[in-house]
Every structure is written in C-alpha cells, then in structure tokens.
Design an enzyme around this catalytic site. Structure first.
Site, PDB file in Angstrom:
ATOM      1  N   SER A 109       0.839  -1.198   0.000  1.00  0.00           N
ATOM      2  CA  SER A 109       0.000   0.000   0.000  1.00  0.00           C
ATOM      3  C   SER A 109       0.877   1.252   0.000  1.00  0.00           C
ATOM      4  O   SER A 109       1.635   1.492   0.939  1.00  0.00           O
ATOM      5  CB  SER A 109      -0.917   0.005   1.220  1.00  0.00           C
ATOM      6  OG  SER A 109      -1.479   1.303   1.353  1.00  0.00           O
ATOM      7  N   HIS A 157      -1.134  -1.175  -4.308  1.00  0.00           N
ATOM      8  CA  HIS A 157      -2.418  -0.883  -3.686  1.00  0.00           C
ATOM      9  C   HIS A 157      -2.529   0.624  -3.446  1.00  0.00           C
ATOM     10  O   HIS A 157      -1.716   1.213  -2.729  1.00  0.00           O
ATOM     11  CB  HIS A 157      -2.495  -1.652  -2.363  1.00  0.00           C
ATOM     12  CG  HIS A 157      -3.807  -1.584  -1.671  1.00  0.00           C
ATOM     13  ND1 HIS A 157      -4.876  -2.401  -1.997  1.00  0.00           N
ATOM     14  CD2 HIS A 157      -4.235  -0.794  -0.654  1.00  0.00           C
ATOM     15  CE1 HIS A 157      -5.895  -2.120  -1.199  1.00  0.00           C
ATOM     16  NE2 HIS A 157      -5.544  -1.143  -0.385  1.00  0.00           N
ATOM     17  N   ASP A 160      -4.851   3.638  -2.015  1.00  0.00           N
ATOM     18  CA  ASP A 160      -5.963   3.897  -1.104  1.00  0.00           C
ATOM     19  C   ASP A 160      -6.527   5.300  -1.299  1.00  0.00           C
ATOM     20  O   ASP A 160      -5.887   6.282  -0.923  1.00  0.00           O
ATOM     21  CB  ASP A 160      -5.473   3.773   0.346  1.00  0.00           C
ATOM     22  CG  ASP A 160      -5.206   2.334   0.736  1.00  0.00           C
ATOM     23  OD1 ASP A 160      -6.147   1.524   0.665  1.00  0.00           O
ATOM     24  OD2 ASP A 160      -4.058   2.019   1.097  1.00  0.00           O
ATOM     25  N   MET A 213      -9.248   8.030  -0.242  1.00  0.00           N
ATOM     26  CA  MET A 213     -10.166   8.349   0.874  1.00  0.00           C
ATOM     27  C   MET A 213     -10.787   9.720   0.653  1.00  0.00           C
ATOM     28  O   MET A 213     -10.094  10.638   0.210  1.00  0.00           O
ATOM     29  CB  MET A 213      -9.392   8.373   2.197  1.00  0.00           C
ATOM     30  CG  MET A 213      -8.656   7.091   2.492  1.00  0.00           C
ATOM     31  SD  MET A 213      -7.713   7.258   4.000  1.00  0.00           S
ATOM     32  CE  MET A 213      -6.785   5.721   3.970  1.00  0.00           C
ATOM     33  N   HIS A 237      -8.247   0.921  -4.287  1.00  0.00           N
ATOM     34  CA  HIS A 237      -9.200   0.695  -3.186  1.00  0.00           C
ATOM     35  C   HIS A 237      -9.894   2.017  -2.873  1.00  0.00           C
ATOM     36  O   HIS A 237      -9.299   2.910  -2.283  1.00  0.00           O
ATOM     37  CB  HIS A 237      -8.406   0.169  -1.971  1.00  0.00           C
ATOM     38  CG  HIS A 237      -9.221   0.002  -0.726  1.00  0.00           C
ATOM     39  ND1 HIS A 237      -8.636  -0.138   0.515  1.00  0.00           N
ATOM     40  CD2 HIS A 237     -10.568  -0.063  -0.519  1.00  0.00           C
ATOM     41  CE1 HIS A 237      -9.592  -0.276   1.423  1.00  0.00           C
ATOM     42  NE2 HIS A 237     -10.768  -0.223   0.831  1.00  0.00           N
ATOM     43  N   MET A 277     -12.174   4.189  -0.839  1.00  0.00           N
ATOM     44  CA  MET A 277     -12.893   4.369   0.428  1.00  0.00           C
ATOM     45  C   MET A 277     -13.650   5.683   0.313  1.00  0.00           C
ATOM     46  O   MET A 277     -13.325   6.682   0.970  1.00  0.00           O
ATOM     47  CB  MET A 277     -11.885   4.386   1.589  1.00  0.00           C
ATOM     48  CG  MET A 277     -11.359   3.004   1.927  1.00  0.00           C
ATOM     49  SD  MET A 277      -9.846   3.059   2.873  1.00  0.00           S
ATOM     50  CE  MET A 277      -8.658   3.204   1.559  1.00  0.00           C
ATOM     51  N   MET A 314     -11.448  -6.138   5.101  1.00  0.00           N
ATOM     52  CA  MET A 314     -10.673  -5.188   5.899  1.00  0.00           C
ATOM     53  C   MET A 314     -10.391  -5.827   7.251  1.00  0.00           C
ATOM     54  O   MET A 314     -11.316  -6.258   7.952  1.00  0.00           O
ATOM     55  CB  MET A 314     -11.450  -3.889   6.119  1.00  0.00           C
ATOM     56  CG  MET A 314     -11.652  -3.005   4.897  1.00  0.00           C
ATOM     57  SD  MET A 314     -10.162  -2.573   3.996  1.00  0.00           S
ATOM     58  CE  MET A 314      -9.171  -1.775   5.254  1.00  0.00           C
ATOM     59  N   ASP A 360      -6.698  -6.640   3.894  1.00  0.00           N
ATOM     60  CA  ASP A 360      -6.117  -5.295   3.975  1.00  0.00           C
ATOM     61  C   ASP A 360      -6.174  -4.766   5.403  1.00  0.00           C
ATOM     62  O   ASP A 360      -7.256  -4.569   5.952  1.00  0.00           O
ATOM     63  CB  ASP A 360      -6.907  -4.373   3.034  1.00  0.00           C
ATOM     64  CG  ASP A 360      -6.317  -2.975   2.945  1.00  0.00           C
ATOM     65  OD1 ASP A 360      -5.211  -2.750   3.481  1.00  0.00           O
ATOM     66  OD2 ASP A 360      -6.976  -2.108   2.332  1.00  0.00           O
ATOM     67  N   GLY A 401      -3.043  -4.184   8.775  1.00  0.00           N
ATOM     68  CA  GLY A 401      -2.291  -4.856   9.841  1.00  0.00           C
ATOM     69  C   GLY A 401      -1.611  -6.142   9.422  1.00  0.00           C
ATOM     70  O   GLY A 401      -1.228  -6.957  10.270  1.00  0.00           O
ATOM     71  N   GLY A 440       1.012  -2.167   4.069  1.00  0.00           N
ATOM     72  CA  GLY A 440       1.524  -0.802   3.984  1.00  0.00           C
ATOM     73  C   GLY A 440       2.726  -0.618   4.878  1.00  0.00           C
ATOM     74  O   GLY A 440       3.879  -0.672   4.441  1.00  0.00           O
ATOM     75  N   SER A 441       2.456  -0.437   6.181  1.00  0.00           N
ATOM     76  CA  SER A 441       3.568  -0.160   7.094  1.00  0.00           C
ATOM     77  C   SER A 441       4.549  -1.330   7.173  1.00  0.00           C
ATOM     78  O   SER A 441       5.755  -1.109   7.318  1.00  0.00           O
ATOM     79  CB  SER A 441       3.039   0.224   8.472  1.00  0.00           C
ATOM     80  OG  SER A 441       2.014  -0.639   8.869  1.00  0.00           O
TER      81      SER A 441
END
Ligand code: DX5
Ligand code: ZN
Length: 216
Positions: A9, A34, A36, A38, A67, A69, A138, A176, A178, A198-199
């Site tokens: 991500s 990915h 995101d 928003m 994605h 949102m 999610m 998606d 964590g 992501g992280s």
C-alpha cells in the site's frame, strides 16, 4: 504451500519521494500496487486522488489495485479505468446498487472488487460473488495505515473461502490492514490469495526483502 500475491500500500510510502518508492517496488517481487483513495466522508481521513494516482501510474510497472474508500464509488468507474487500473475495489457499505456496479467495472475491462468493513459479515457478498473477481476483507477499520490487525478476520477468511470453493468460483480473497510477517502465513493458510501491506513493507529496514518475506 500457496504463494500469495503481495500488494504494497502506497499510503505508507514517503509522499515526498513517491517516484523513488515506486521505482524501488518496480525492482521488487511485489505483484500489484495498492492505492488507497479516501474522501473524508466514508472514512475519517483524506489521502490522495486522481492527479496523484496519474503521476504514480506513469512510474508504476506493475498492475494498480485501486481501493476506493469513498461514498458513491459508481461515479469514478471511468476515471479509474483511464488510470489503467487492473483492480477497482469498492465498499459494499458505500454503494446501493453493488451488483450493477461490479458488472460495470468488469465491462470496463477491470477486475471487480468488493470490500467489507470489519463490522460487515461475509454473507453480505453472497449474492454478488458471481460478479466479483476479488473480495477484500478489511482487517482494520479503514482510514489509516499502521493499525492493529483484527483477529476475528481470520474466521471471516475461512468462511469466505468455503463459500467461494463451494460454488466453484475463482474469486480472489484479498486482506487489507495490519498484515505483517507474523500473520501472513496464517492468513494464506486460511485462504487468502492477496496480501495488502503498507507499514509492514515501508517501515521495514529493507522493503524489497520484506515483500519476499511476506510471499513465503
Ligand atoms: C487502510 C487502508 C490500507 C492501509 C494498510 O484504510 O485501506 O490499505 O494502507 O496499511 P497497513 O498495512 O499499515 O495496515
Ligand atoms: Zn486499502
């Protein structure tokens, strides 16, 4: 053992160095990128929109996994298509005519994706599974990177896997939120095909190596 696709991500990338980070992923074994989006309405945060994604698309050498949102995602099918995206995922909670929307996404030549919030049960996609190329679960509440994985999602993956296999469908299960080296294997064993991270990727000492860790 099944090898998952990995979709890093870009929300966790360094926005001052997006080109550098995307070129780094171009040289990695990442499968999709990915993105995101928003809107500050569907989720309590605003990320980036089309002008930024168009810039990213110019550098990206791998398929884009978008994605959304956002409320009323049906407004953006053509724009996402113009980006050259491979996957367009919309939230089940964000649109009224989900069946029609998934159909339209496919007709535009993209893979149709439907995403479920942690509070939405998997039975909510039962009647659109034939129209969905991807179901994304999610495993955090959408809106932010770096949140803690919600364990309950593993059960949801198993239930969805069963539903898809029972109907002999090819629908991919994407997860998606964590996702990291400590839960990736368990998720793939439960039936996940695509890991978004992501992280875990961008905060790793070596992001390229981290993609490989997630794949094995
Ligand atoms: C959250 C986004 C995720 C996010 C994942 O709303 O949909 O894609 O970037 O970030 P991590 O992997 O850090 O949880
Ligand atoms: Zn996402």
């Amino acid at each position: 053992m099944k090898t998952p696709l990995v979709s890093p991500s870009l929300l966790s990338a360094d926005f001052c160095n997006l080109e550098r980070d995307i070129r780094m992923l171009n040289e990695s074994n990442a499968d999709w990128y990915h993105l995101d989006v928003m809107d500050g309405v569907f989720v309590p945060n605003i990320s980036f929109g089309f002008p930024v994604m168009e810039a990213m698309a110019r550098v990206a050498e791998k398929p884009l996994d978008v994605h959304l949102m956002v409320v009323e995602p049906e407004k953006y099918v053509e724009r996402v298509k113009e980006l050259g995206a491979k996957v367009m995922s919309v939230h089940q909670e964000a649109t009224i005519h989900l069946h029609r929307l998934l159909d339209r996404i496919r007709k535009e030549g993209m893979m149709s994706g439907v995403t479920l919030n942690p509070s939405t049960p998997v039975c909510m996609v039962e009647d659109v599974l034939d129209e969905a190329d991807v179901v994304m679960l999610m495993s955090v509440n959408p809106g932010f990177g770096g949140q803690k994985f919600i364990e309950r999602t593993v059960e949801k993956v198993r239930a969805l896997r069963e539903m898809i296999d029972r109907r002999n469908l090819k629908t991919l299960i994407e997860i998606d939120g964590g996702v990291c080296r400590d839960n990736a294997r368990r998720l793939v064993d439960a039936g996940v095909d695509v890991l978004v991270a992501g992280s875990a990727v961008f905060k790793a000492a070596d992001p390229v190596e981290e993609v490989d860790v997630l794949k094995r």
